[in-house]
Write an enzyme that holds these catalytic residues in place. Sequence first.
Site, short mmCIF file in Angstrom:
data_model
loop_
_atom_site.label_atom_id
_atom_site.label_comp_id
_atom_site.label_asym_id
_atom_site.label_seq_id
_atom_site.Cartn_x
_atom_site.Cartn_y
_atom_site.Cartn_z
N CYS A 34 0.83 -1.21 0.00
CA CYS A 34 0.00 0.00 0.00
C CYS A 34 0.87 1.27 0.00
CB CYS A 34 -0.98 -0.03 1.17
SG CYS A 34 -2.33 1.17 1.04
N HIS A 43 -3.51 -4.96 1.64
CA HIS A 43 -2.83 -5.41 2.85
C HIS A 43 -3.04 -6.91 3.07
CE1 HIS A 43 -2.24 -1.30 4.69
NE2 HIS A 43 -3.19 -1.04 3.81
N GLU A 101 -1.32 -8.59 5.28
CA GLU A 101 -1.00 -8.83 6.70
C GLU A 101 -2.23 -8.68 7.61
OE1 GLU A 101 -0.87 -4.42 6.44
OE2 GLU A 101 -0.32 -6.08 5.12
#
Length: 202
Positions: A84, A181, A183
């Site tokens: 990002c 994202h 994660e």
Amino acid sequence: MNIGVLGVQGDVAENVSATKTAMAKLGIKGTVRAVKTPEQISKLDGLIIPGGESTMIGQMSLVSGAIKTIKEKIQSGMPVFGICAGLILLSKNAKDRVVGKTNQPLLDLLDVRVERNSFGRQKDSFEAEVSAQPLGIAKTKGVFIRAPSIEDIGKGVEIISKFNEKIVAVKQANILATSFHPELTHDVSLHQYFVSMVAKKK
């Protein structure tokens, strides 16, 4: 193996955790920690530049001198994963969907033109399933938060994933970058791929 997550701002703890899980799944021993200083970054085998606010990350890294060390390490072949804001920071060219051209510091390494906030603002955040087939990942989940997209790519840049016809993940030599994202999901397949990139370089 020594992997760092740039600890200036953003999803630092989440990326440390996802990378540790990815290393465990691959049976690779090593350390994963947040890094900020040029000295810490100079000792890394791989670096993740996490999501957050790209202008803030760039400005603070500029002040600390970290941005120079990061650029030198990537140019010398160290694998990097930009997520990002990290994708924006790595790019050669970035503009905002609303305000147009920005004067934020960029590493000027990834040969792409990025549009910031391409999918809307914070309130427009969403989670979606995407494919990263060129990496051998048939499907994975990504969270799109004020996510950028890639409008144009240069020679040597491979498109890894598209969502709604917009380019959302690319690879260029030792650089991996996503506009979403990974994660923030339970799927660490992209982090596993990145760890494998680092392992091949060691």
